[in-house]
Design a protein around this motif. Sequence first.
Motif, PDB file in Angstrom:
ATOM      1  N   UNK A   1       4.814   8.640  -4.820  1.00  0.00           N
ATOM      2  CA  UNK A   1       4.049   8.149  -3.679  1.00  0.00           C
ATOM      3  C   UNK A   1       4.979   7.700  -2.558  1.00  0.00           C
ATOM      4  N   UNK A   2       4.383   7.561  -1.387  1.00  0.00           N
ATOM      5  CA  UNK A   2       5.116   7.141  -0.197  1.00  0.00           C
ATOM      6  C   UNK A   2       4.838   5.675   0.116  1.00  0.00           C
ATOM      7  N   UNK A   3       5.897   4.941   0.415  1.00  0.00           N
ATOM      8  CA  UNK A   3       5.756   3.549   0.851  1.00  0.00           C
ATOM      9  C   UNK A   3       5.948   3.436   2.366  1.00  0.00           C
ATOM     10  N   UNK A   4       5.864   4.583   3.062  1.00  0.00           N
ATOM     11  CA  UNK A   4       6.072   4.613   4.513  1.00  0.00           C
ATOM     12  C   UNK A   4       5.155   3.604   5.208  1.00  0.00           C
TER      13      UNK A   4
ATOM     14  N   UNK B   1       0.839  -1.192   0.000  1.00  0.00           N
ATOM     15  CA  UNK B   1       0.000   0.000   0.000  1.00  0.00           C
ATOM     16  C   UNK B   1       0.879   1.248   0.000  1.00  0.00           C
ATOM     17  N   UNK B   2       0.418   2.275  -0.711  1.00  0.00           N
ATOM     18  CA  UNK B   2       1.168   3.520  -0.863  1.00  0.00           C
ATOM     19  C   UNK B   2       0.242   4.705  -0.593  1.00  0.00           C
ATOM     20  N   UNK B   3       0.830   5.815  -0.157  1.00  0.00           N
ATOM     21  CA  UNK B   3       0.088   7.068   0.000  1.00  0.00           C
ATOM     22  C   UNK B   3       0.541   8.036  -1.066  1.00  0.00           C
ATOM     23  N   UNK B   4      -0.424   8.689  -1.708  1.00  0.00           N
ATOM     24  CA  UNK B   4      -0.067   9.629  -2.757  1.00  0.00           C
ATOM     25  C   UNK B   4      -1.167  10.633  -3.022  1.00  0.00           C
ATOM     26  N   UNK B   5      -1.115  11.296  -4.162  1.00  0.00           N
ATOM     27  CA  UNK B   5      -2.102  12.336  -4.475  1.00  0.00           C
ATOM     28  C   UNK B   5      -3.527  11.809  -4.577  1.00  0.00           C
ATOM     29  N   UNK B   6      -3.673  10.505  -4.835  1.00  0.00           N
ATOM     30  CA  UNK B   6      -5.006   9.907  -4.926  1.00  0.00           C
ATOM     31  C   UNK B   6      -5.395   9.200  -3.636  1.00  0.00           C
TER      32      UNK B   6
END
Length: 257
Positions: A134-137, A50-55
């Motif tokens: 995107x972030x993979x944090x 899972x990634x965090x990004x603009x969407x």
Amino acid sequence: MERHKIVSRQEWLKARKKLLKKEKDLTHRRDAISAERRELPWVKVEKNYLFDGPAGRETLTDLFGGRSQLIVYHFMFGPDWAEGCPSCSFLCDHVDGTLAHLAARDVSFVAVSRAPYAKIRAFQQRMGWKFKWVSSFGSDFNFDFQVSFTQEELVKGRVQYNYEAQSFGAEEAPGTSVFYRGEDGGVFHTYSSYARGGDLLLGTYNFLDLVPKGRDEEGLAFTMAWVRHHDRYGEGYRVDPAAPYRPPPASKIASGS
């Protein structure tokens, strides 16, 4: 530069044609290697990253953006870093102009870093880039693809990078990974390259390789010590030939997703 021999145009042409033969051979060998790269076996990606990004929250499948091929650039930007790596920034300065052309050939491009998305967004705005990042944090993605290392690994002095155990001076490393999405939705890892494998994506290096001084990196303790974020070249620009690679300083803002 005075060491170069000065000759007649006829002598120059003879030398140039001799080099041209080698250049053509290199082109043909590169074509053959590229074909062999495309014939590598694939590995199915079983983990649900899972990634965090603009969407918002996205899966690896989402990052394809409806296309069947995905290039991921592993951008060095640690969770506690104040900004992205200058060398990775140098490479990503070359990306935006390719996006429309990649899309026309059924390819999406995404940069992935462990920094929280808020930091990524702020740095991307500073750099003026448009590509998706995107972030993979909080996920295993960077560790599974051997571009991030635990403190325990760094203390031991040996990490797995570029397909071998070696020492590495930072918690993050650069690389490029390629994925394919099948018609049934399955995602496959097809290729990854690290270290100088990124040279292939650096248009500036290709230009520098044409000029008399070349990359002009001989004598530098760290070959890319001359590289700056593109907004930091200016009157005070100078290169310390003894400078090793140093990650960007830690941010005063606490890391978080």
